[in-house]
Design an enzyme around this catalytic site. Sequence first.
Site, PDB file in Angstrom:
ATOM      1  N   HIS A   1       0.827  -1.203   0.000  1.00 28.48           N
ATOM      2  CA  HIS A   1       0.000   0.000   0.000  1.00 28.48           C
ATOM      3  C   HIS A   1       0.864   1.256   0.000  1.00 28.48           C
ATOM      4  O   HIS A   1       0.549   2.244  -0.685  1.00 28.48           O
ATOM      5  CB  HIS A   1      -0.917  -0.036   1.228  1.00 28.48           C
ATOM      6  CG  HIS A   1      -1.774   1.170   1.386  1.00 28.48           C
ATOM      7  ND1 HIS A   1      -1.576   2.080   2.406  1.00 28.48           N
ATOM      8  CD2 HIS A   1      -2.815   1.639   0.664  1.00 28.48           C
ATOM      9  CE1 HIS A   1      -2.478   3.039   2.307  1.00 28.48           C
ATOM     10  NE2 HIS A   1      -3.236   2.802   1.261  1.00 28.48           N
TER      11      HIS A   1
ATOM     12  N   GLU B   1       2.033   1.885  -3.468  1.00 25.28           N
ATOM     13  CA  GLU B   1       0.961   2.468  -4.283  1.00 25.28           C
ATOM     14  C   GLU B   1       0.973   3.993  -4.163  1.00 25.28           C
ATOM     15  O   GLU B   1       0.878   4.706  -5.161  1.00 25.28           O
ATOM     16  CB  GLU B   1      -0.383   1.913  -3.820  1.00 25.28           C
ATOM     17  CG  GLU B   1      -1.581   2.569  -4.491  1.00 25.28           C
ATOM     18  CD  GLU B   1      -2.809   2.574  -3.610  1.00 25.28           C
ATOM     19  OE1 GLU B   1      -3.509   3.600  -3.573  1.00 25.28           O
ATOM     20  OE2 GLU B   1      -3.072   1.543  -2.951  1.00 25.28           O
ATOM     21  N   HIS B   2       1.112   4.489  -2.944  1.00 24.08           N
ATOM     22  CA  HIS B   2       1.162   5.938  -2.734  1.00 24.08           C
ATOM     23  C   HIS B   2       2.417   6.547  -3.368  1.00 24.08           C
ATOM     24  O   HIS B   2       2.355   7.601  -4.011  1.00 24.08           O
ATOM     25  CB  HIS B   2       1.162   6.242  -1.230  1.00 24.08           C
ATOM     26  CG  HIS B   2      -0.187   6.195  -0.600  1.00 24.08           C
ATOM     27  ND1 HIS B   2      -0.749   7.273   0.040  1.00 24.08           N
ATOM     28  CD2 HIS B   2      -1.106   5.193  -0.498  1.00 24.08           C
ATOM     29  CE1 HIS B   2      -1.937   6.947   0.502  1.00 24.08           C
ATOM     30  NE2 HIS B   2      -2.169   5.675   0.207  1.00 24.08           N
TER      31      HIS B   2
ATOM     32  N   GLU C   1      -4.321   8.052   7.240  1.00 27.66           N
ATOM     33  CA  GLU C   1      -5.312   7.149   6.644  1.00 27.66           C
ATOM     34  C   GLU C   1      -5.657   6.016   7.606  1.00 27.66           C
ATOM     35  O   GLU C   1      -6.833   5.641   7.762  1.00 27.66           O
ATOM     36  CB  GLU C   1      -4.770   6.590   5.325  1.00 27.66           C
ATOM     37  CG  GLU C   1      -5.740   5.711   4.568  1.00 27.66           C
ATOM     38  CD  GLU C   1      -5.169   5.192   3.256  1.00 27.66           C
ATOM     39  OE1 GLU C   1      -5.854   4.383   2.598  1.00 27.66           O
ATOM     40  OE2 GLU C   1      -4.047   5.588   2.883  1.00 27.66           O
TER      41      GLU C   1
END
Length: 415
Positions: free
Chosen positions: A47, A50-51, A127
């Site tokens: 993840h 991905e950022h 997040e």
Amino acid sequence: MTCEKTVLPNGMTILSERMDSVRSVALGIWFKVGSRDEVPAEAGMSHFMEHMMFKGTPTRDARQLSEAFDAQGAQQNAFTSKEYTCYFANFLDESLEGVFDLLGDMVCHANLAQDQCELERQVIIEEIARGEDDPDDVASELFTLTLWPDHPLGLPIAGTREIVGGFGHEAAVDFRSRHYGTTNCIVAAAGNLEHERLVELAQRYLADLPDADTTPARSGAGQLAAPARAFKQKDTEQAQIYLGTTAMDGADERRFALALGNNILGGTMSSRLFQEIREKEGLVYATYSMPQLYQDSGLFALYSGTRPENAEHVCELMAREFDKIAAEPVSAGELELARQSAKGALALSLESTSKRMIALAQNELFGTPQLGFDDLLARYDAVTAGDIAAVMAELGALPRTLAVVGPFAQQSFEL
């Protein structure tokens, strides 16, 4: 609509489906890596990557990337699951090469600079904090962790604050080298495009991906061995309840029967859960059931959100409906409603370039055939009440996991 497939000599797979009735394209660059492929010390790295792919390359910084997508009339994004990561965009068909250039630059050349890593890990920690403030998210994570306590499928995709807080340039570069290679890459596109052109662009703009075997080795999570319960005390207005068990994998032919059984139990507003718990008793606003199938494992869960004083009763109603569909054949009327609902949802999904692109890639990832509309309708039409009974009886016989989040300590809930 017909799927075309090319596997390049370097192992990269390219899939496309032409849709002559649209003037747009959905393009996704997929990598077969997700949270289940991480070791404990790098939990959340898929993840994080991905950022980081959006944070600049040697030729474009983060703002220039965003402006370049806007200049192409594209809507870009990405997502990470437990089994894959996808970078995608939706755009006018005339912008195919320009958008492929941008996505290819990101996945091949992202700087992964230390200063950007430090900034973005703070964004991800925010997040994570946001998810911790959402009781439904907390309950969902608690359910999967309790279902698979000793397998990475049970861990949160975003990782934890402590681990993510240590991510930096060196770790990101190492992770990319181990997981972002040609054999691990699927290019999928749906819309107004030519397959040969897509192959040409993939060869050009993904030429710098390492030509190495980076396909992850995965071990199945297996079936739940014994009943399990988990409670998390949280000051909320509602109790969030998940009840369920393990299920088959995403390539199992019984997935069509499971889909219809799910519609009957909790997949629609005419379903048993919705009608019994919401419409007849008024105990919930939201209640549903859902299968989540993976490459070699799966789960089936029922959900309800209710006031804390009603939580135990709602849990009993959920278990009752699960027991009932596992023990008694569904009616002909229920089967037909479920079948038509599934076929209608399928027809609507085929009008979306994004959903078609995702379906192409997921079928490839699961090793399932690229079925056309008529073939899929035939699969649903072939499901009998006996097929649903067999699938639901198998799931109903397995041990169950219960996860509850609410403003109380553990209570004597029955599984």
